[in-house]
Design an enzyme around this catalytic site. Structure first.
Site, PDB file in Angstrom:
ATOM      1  N   CYS A 333       0.815  -1.414   0.067  1.00 31.19           N
ATOM      2  CA  CYS A 333       0.122   0.118  -0.015  1.00 31.19           C
ATOM      3  C   CYS A 333       0.638   1.661  -0.388  1.00 31.19           C
ATOM      4  CB  CYS A 333      -0.927  -0.012   1.022  1.00 31.19           C
ATOM      5  SG  CYS A 333      -1.472  -1.691   1.718  1.00 31.19           S
ATOM      6  N   ARG A 362       6.413 -11.216   5.169  1.00 31.42           N
ATOM      7  CA  ARG A 362       6.121 -10.795   6.883  1.00 31.42           C
ATOM      8  C   ARG A 362       6.792 -12.260   7.674  1.00 31.42           C
ATOM      9  NH1 ARG A 362       0.029 -10.634   6.078  1.00 31.42           N
ATOM     10  NH2 ARG A 362       0.060  -8.211   4.255  1.00 31.42           N
ATOM     11  N   GLN A 380       1.673 -11.303  -3.439  1.00 33.81           N
ATOM     12  CA  GLN A 380       0.195 -10.601  -3.312  1.00 33.81           C
ATOM     13  C   GLN A 380      -0.014 -10.174  -4.715  1.00 33.81           C
ATOM     14  OE1 GLN A 380      -1.071 -10.660  -0.103  1.00 33.81           O
ATOM     15  NE2 GLN A 380      -2.562  -9.718   0.063  1.00 33.81           N
ATOM     16  N   ASP A 382      -1.698  -7.309  -5.388  1.00 37.69           N
ATOM     17  CA  ASP A 382      -1.763  -6.443  -4.444  1.00 37.69           C
ATOM     18  C   ASP A 382      -2.891  -5.005  -5.750  1.00 37.69           C
ATOM     19  OD1 ASP A 382      -3.072  -5.788  -2.223  1.00 37.69           O
ATOM     20  OD2 ASP A 382      -0.520  -5.481  -1.636  1.00 37.69           O
ATOM     21  N   HIS A 384      -4.732  -1.600  -5.933  1.00 37.14           N
ATOM     22  CA  HIS A 384      -5.412  -0.421  -4.997  1.00 37.14           C
ATOM     23  C   HIS A 384      -6.383   0.362  -5.643  1.00 37.14           C
ATOM     24  CE1 HIS A 384      -2.363  -1.524  -2.165  1.00 37.14           C
ATOM     25  NE2 HIS A 384      -2.964  -1.614  -1.477  1.00 37.14           N
ATOM     26  N   LYS A 464     -13.355  -4.628   5.823  1.00 40.64           N
ATOM     27  CA  LYS A 464     -13.191  -5.164   5.636  1.00 40.64           C
ATOM     28  C   LYS A 464     -14.651  -5.927   4.612  1.00 40.64           C
ATOM     29  CE  LYS A 464     -10.296  -7.838   7.711  1.00 40.64           C
ATOM     30  NZ  LYS A 464      -8.387  -8.861   7.636  1.00 40.64           N
ATOM     31  N   HIS A 510      -7.854  -1.147  -1.085  1.00 38.09           N
ATOM     32  CA  HIS A 510      -6.855  -1.649  -0.702  1.00 38.09           C
ATOM     33  C   HIS A 510      -7.560  -3.085  -0.975  1.00 38.09           C
ATOM     34  CE1 HIS A 510      -4.459  -0.160   2.250  1.00 38.09           C
ATOM     35  NE2 HIS A 510      -5.992   0.578   2.805  1.00 38.09           N
TER      36      HIS A 510
END
Length: 635
Positions: A333, A362, A380, A382, A384, A464, A510
């Site tokens: 992000c 992580r 990911q 990912d 946005h 979420k 997100h």
């Protein structure tokens, strides 16, 4: 008179205080027999609980989710009861409910063996058959500490000592065993009939690796014999589908102690990965996403501004260079916000959708790692979406429709929708959380989706939607997410120019569709039991000549199919054809093509489909058309 309001809205009057069990008996003998507990004004209580004032009451049975959880919690106590009878020197610690069952941690001088587990389970069955009452009592904290110390239960005494002074604690007794617990519990051990102990594992006291190691006994418990049998059958099927075993057998990947929590992808596995990634890349392009790429390492100051340093620091890998602290990104992000901030953005540019196959790290504990489904380094898918407040709803509705199509293409037909709301630890004003939660709930309503609300399970920066898949054997996998975030763009001072000329902070959505690609591929392998549909299969067809006489023809056929985009493996080994067919069948290849003199003479191939299906001899052009149709249809 005391008034009790039942779930159907009807009321019953009683001359004075009444127990939940008495209310159940007054309704009917069948309900009284089935009752496990009650819910008084929303709070779960034992059947022995006395209702002193007018209240709403629901009787809890094993047909309710609460009832099943009570059965499992009570079975954990039954496990501890049996262990203390068979191994009096063992100390009991904690025994909570977990998904599909329960566990209890014990301190004992030697490891429990499989024979011990069988004996404990047998003793549990004997104790349950006695149908001993489960009775609650309350003690002041200090008395409870002294009581358990007197029993030699030092761990239990330590737990109670951590409770603030002056408070009371509740204990539950069944037969000769008494345990600390807030309850509620079943009224007697006879309600616990369908359970099985599963395994023993190591666990640290209070989850701290600096503390002593305990032994954790896992078990499962259900409301019926059929439900238990169904669960055990599912576990057997899950074992056959285990992605770790199939990953080895199909030569997809391996894990190595030289780099715990990371994946070494082999050629076949990387081919599967690429098919998933390239498919998702097409999804990005076709749905208005611009693909971006951010750096792996970002300055500590940035993570402090976003709130991750304060809320997520223990899960981040850090490094230092030239007296500056950095962190490997656990998520993408902040990098996307920095990209958004380059150049002036207008309201006309919104919604602006960024997508990235971003590698994240992580610091997961070693004990939590699980094959390629729980790793430390992962990629990911990912994305946005930077938008105005007015655009949130339309974006969420469109996103849900997109997920439904993507998951269907991968073979998942059933989805569960959950809205996770504000947690205790969070950033942002309450009115902002109100807007965000409302937008997510309304988007699911407009999408025609049934959903459940999970209070307190949102991210620290926003609520979420969690999109959970059901696989071929009924297991649930939470993959996709959509999170509404009013805070992060503001924290990093990302702005756009509104129609009025004002500089406003965009709302940040997100979203991830498959989530971690590593985990999603593990789920895919288990969903299909390694028998990947033709479009995903690393090897879509294997071509084997019967003898050397057809080797040149087989090579030509392979080249023809490869030019048409088919992933073909040519097997020219000097082995018997039945041996090669059997070997490639074990590799779960969608099509095995055999060519002999007849096929060579006629420009054809003999086709076997996976599952030992003999499709007969086909002209090469016909087979090429068939496999192309399979790949296009994603079947």
């Amino acid at each position: 008179m005391l008034n009790i309001t039942l779930p159907d809205g009807s009321r019953r009057e009683y001359p004075g205080p009444v127990t939940v069990a008495e209310v159940a008996a007054s309704i009917g003998a069948g309900l009284a027999k089935a009752a496990l507990a009650g819910r008084v004004d929303g709070a779960l209580v034992d059947l022995s609980h006395r209702v002193e004032a007018d209240a709403a009451l629901a009787i809890v049975t094993d047909k309710d989710a609460d009832g099943l959880e009570i059965i499992r919690h009570s079975t954990a106590h039954l496990l501890a009861y049996a262990v203390k009878q068979l191994f009096p020197e063992a100390q009991v610690t904690i025994g909570p409910v977990v998904e599909n069952g329960f566990y209890y941690d014990f301190a004992y001088k030697r490891p429990f063996t499989p024979e011990d587990l069988a004996a404990i389970e047998q003793r549990m069955a004997e104790l349950a058959k006695k149908d001993e009452p489960v009775v609650r009592r309350v003690l002041p904290r200090d008395e409870a500490v002294a009581y358990f110390k007197g029993l030699g239960e030092d761990y239990k005494a330590e737990i109670i000592s951590s409770i603030p002074p002056g408070q009371d604690v509740s204990l539950y007794r069944e037969g000769g065993f008494e345990d600390l617990c807030r309850g509620p519990h079943v009224p007697s051990t006879g309600k616990l009939r369908f359970f099985k102990l599963m395994k023993v594992a190591g666990a640290y006291w209070r989850g701290d690796q600096n503390n002593e190691q305990l032994q954790r006994i896992y078990g499962t418990a259900w409301a019926s014999k059929e439900a238990l049998a169904q669960y055990l059958t599912m576990l057997e099927e899950a074992e056959k589908r285990d992605h770790r075993r199939l990953g080895r057998e199909l030569d997809l990947f391996h894990l190595d102690e030289h780099s715990p929590g990371t994946v070494f992808w082999h050629p076949k596995g990387w081919t599967l990965w690429q098919e998933v990634e390239q498919y998702m890349r097409r999804v990005y392009r076709e749905n208005g996403y611009q693909e971006v790429k951010g750096p792996q390492i970002l300055d500590q100051g940035l993570w402090e501004k976003t709130g991750h340093w304060g809320k997520y620091r223990e899960n981040m890998f850090t490094t230092e260079s030239e007296k500056r602290e950095y962190a490997l990104k656990p998520m993408n992000c902040p990098g996307h916000i920095l990209i958004f901030k380059q150049g002036i953005k207008s309201y006309r540019d919104l919604p602006l959708r960024y997508g990235e196959f971003g590698q994240c790290h992580r610091n997961e504990p070693t004990g939590g790692l699980h094959g390629i489904m729980r790793v430390r380094a992962f990629t990911q898918d990912d994305g946005h979406i930077f938008c105005t407040e007015d655009q949130i709803l339309d974006e969420c509705v469109a996103y849900t429709a997109l997920l439904q199509k993507v998951y269907a293409d991968f073979g998942f037909k059933e989805m569960i929708y959950k809205v996770a709301t504000r947690p205790e630890q969070r950033i942002g004003a309450e009115e902002v959380w109100d807007k965000a939660e409302h937008a997510l709930i309304e988007s699911l309503r407009r999408s025609g989706c049934d959903y459940v609300v999970s209070p307190g399970e949102g991210a620290f920066y926003g609520p979420k939607i969690e999109y959970t898949l059901k696989d071929a054997i009924g297991r649930q996998w939470q993959c996709g997410t959509m999170q509404v975030d009013f805070s992060m763009a503001q924290r990093l001072d990302a702005v756009y120019v509104a129609e009025s000329g004002e500089r406003l902070h965009p709302v940040m959505l997100h979203r991830a569709i498959v989530g971690s690609l590593e985990r999603f591929i593990g789920i895919l392998v288990e969903q299909h039991a390694g028998q990947m549909p033709a479009w995903l299969a690393p090897v879509q067809a294997v071509l084997s000549p019967i003898s050397e006489n057809q080797a040149d023809y087989a090579s030509d056929v392979a080249k023809t199919l490869q030019k048409q985009g088919v992933r073909v493996q040519l097997d020219l080994r000097n082995e018997k054809i039945n041996y090669k067919i059997r070997e490639h069948s074990l590799q779960k290849v969608p099509y095995i093509l055999v060519v002999g003199d007849k096929e060579k003479a006629n420009g054809a191939v003999a086709v076997r489909a996976r599952g030992n299906q003999d499709l007969g001899v086909m002209a090469l052009a016909d087979f090429a058309q068939k496999i192309a149709a399979d790949i296009a249809a994603k079947t």
